[in-house]
Scaffold this motif. Sequence first.
Motif, mmCIF file in Angstrom:
data_model
loop_
_atom_site.group_PDB
_atom_site.id
_atom_site.type_symbol
_atom_site.label_atom_id
_atom_site.label_comp_id
_atom_site.label_asym_id
_atom_site.label_seq_id
_atom_site.Cartn_x
_atom_site.Cartn_y
_atom_site.Cartn_z
ATOM 1 N N THR A 282 0.829 -1.199 0.000
ATOM 2 C CA THR A 282 0.000 0.000 0.000
ATOM 3 C C THR A 282 0.867 1.255 0.000
ATOM 4 N N GLU A 283 0.224 2.396 -0.189
ATOM 5 C CA GLU A 283 0.933 3.679 -0.128
ATOM 6 C C GLU A 283 1.546 3.892 1.252
ATOM 7 N N GLU A 284 0.855 3.430 2.282
ATOM 8 C CA GLU A 284 1.369 3.557 3.650
ATOM 9 C C GLU A 284 2.712 2.849 3.776
ATOM 10 N N GLY A 285 2.830 1.706 3.126
ATOM 11 C CA GLY A 285 4.079 0.960 3.145
ATOM 12 C C GLY A 285 5.202 1.710 2.470
ATOM 13 N N LYS A 286 4.886 2.395 1.366
ATOM 14 C CA LYS A 286 5.903 3.187 0.670
ATOM 15 C C LYS A 286 6.432 4.288 1.580
ATOM 16 N N GLU A 287 5.546 4.906 2.339
ATOM 17 C CA GLU A 287 5.959 5.959 3.278
ATOM 18 C C GLU A 287 6.848 5.377 4.384
ATOM 19 N N LEU A 288 6.482 4.206 4.893
ATOM 20 C CA LEU A 288 7.285 3.578 5.944
ATOM 21 C C LEU A 288 8.674 3.195 5.435
ATOM 22 N N ILE A 289 8.745 2.704 4.211
ATOM 23 C CA ILE A 289 10.041 2.358 3.626
ATOM 24 C C ILE A 289 10.893 3.613 3.464
ATOM 25 N N LYS A 290 10.277 4.713 3.032
ATOM 26 C CA LYS A 290 11.001 5.983 2.888
ATOM 27 C C LYS A 290 11.539 6.442 4.241
ATOM 28 N N ARG A 291 10.726 6.349 5.281
ATOM 29 C CA ARG A 291 11.175 6.757 6.620
ATOM 30 C C ARG A 291 12.310 5.879 7.107
ATOM 31 N N LYS A 292 12.242 4.568 6.831
ATOM 32 C CA LYS A 292 13.304 3.658 7.257
ATOM 33 C C LYS A 292 14.610 4.020 6.554
ATOM 34 N N LYS A 293 14.536 4.333 5.262
ATOM 35 C CA LYS A 293 15.745 4.728 4.525
ATOM 36 C C LYS A 293 16.330 6.008 5.113
ATOM 37 N N ASP A 294 15.460 6.965 5.474
ATOM 38 C CA ASP A 294 15.923 8.200 6.105
ATOM 39 C C ASP A 294 16.625 7.904 7.424
ATOM 40 N N LEU A 295 16.041 7.006 8.196
ATOM 41 C CA LEU A 295 16.631 6.643 9.491
ATOM 42 C C LEU A 295 17.975 5.952 9.295
ATOM 43 N N ASP A 296 18.031 5.008 8.351
ATOM 44 C CA ASP A 296 19.273 4.275 8.106
ATOM 45 C C ASP A 296 20.386 5.178 7.593
ATOM 46 N N SER A 297 20.024 6.151 6.758
ATOM 47 C CA SER A 297 21.037 7.033 6.178
ATOM 48 C C SER A 297 21.405 8.184 7.113
ATOM 49 N N GLU A 298 20.654 8.320 8.197
ATOM 50 C CA GLU A 298 20.861 9.376 9.184
ATOM 51 C C GLU A 298 20.758 10.766 8.558
ATOM 52 N N SER A 299 19.991 10.876 7.469
ATOM 53 C CA SER A 299 19.809 12.180 6.828
ATOM 54 C C SER A 299 18.810 13.041 7.592
ATOM 55 N N ILE A 300 18.027 12.408 8.425
ATOM 56 C CA ILE A 300 17.039 13.113 9.243
ATOM 57 C C ILE A 300 17.207 12.653 10.687
ATOM 58 N N LYS A 301 17.164 13.593 11.618
ATOM 59 C CA LYS A 301 17.243 13.225 13.030
ATOM 60 C C LYS A 301 15.817 13.076 13.557
ATOM 61 N N PHE A 302 15.488 11.864 13.956
ATOM 62 C CA PHE A 302 14.165 11.605 14.494
ATOM 63 C C PHE A 302 14.126 11.991 15.965
ATOM 64 N N MET A 303 12.968 12.421 16.417
ATOM 65 C CA MET A 303 12.802 12.801 17.826
ATOM 66 C C MET A 303 12.633 11.546 18.672
ATOM 67 N N THR A 304 13.132 11.604 19.884
ATOM 68 C CA THR A 304 12.943 10.501 20.813
ATOM 69 C C THR A 304 11.553 10.603 21.438
ATOM 70 N N ARG A 305 11.131 9.554 22.089
ATOM 71 C CA ARG A 305 9.837 9.549 22.784
ATOM 72 C C ARG A 305 9.798 10.659 23.826
#
Length: 62
Positions: A33-56
Amino acid sequence: MPQMMIDVSVDNIAQIIQSMSSQEIETLYLLLTEEGKELIKRKKDLDSESIKFMTREEVFDV
């Protein structure tokens, strides 16, 4: 994303899906689904460390 062509019958695919656990089916659904495409994009961002995600703690000011 790389693509590959394989020769698998519809009956074989149905058997594979029926043998999946509910968690595996949920993962398959997300990937198709489209939701899956978004999740894959976020995972790539996380793996590449191009974006700093906020902690809980940062999100909820704990």
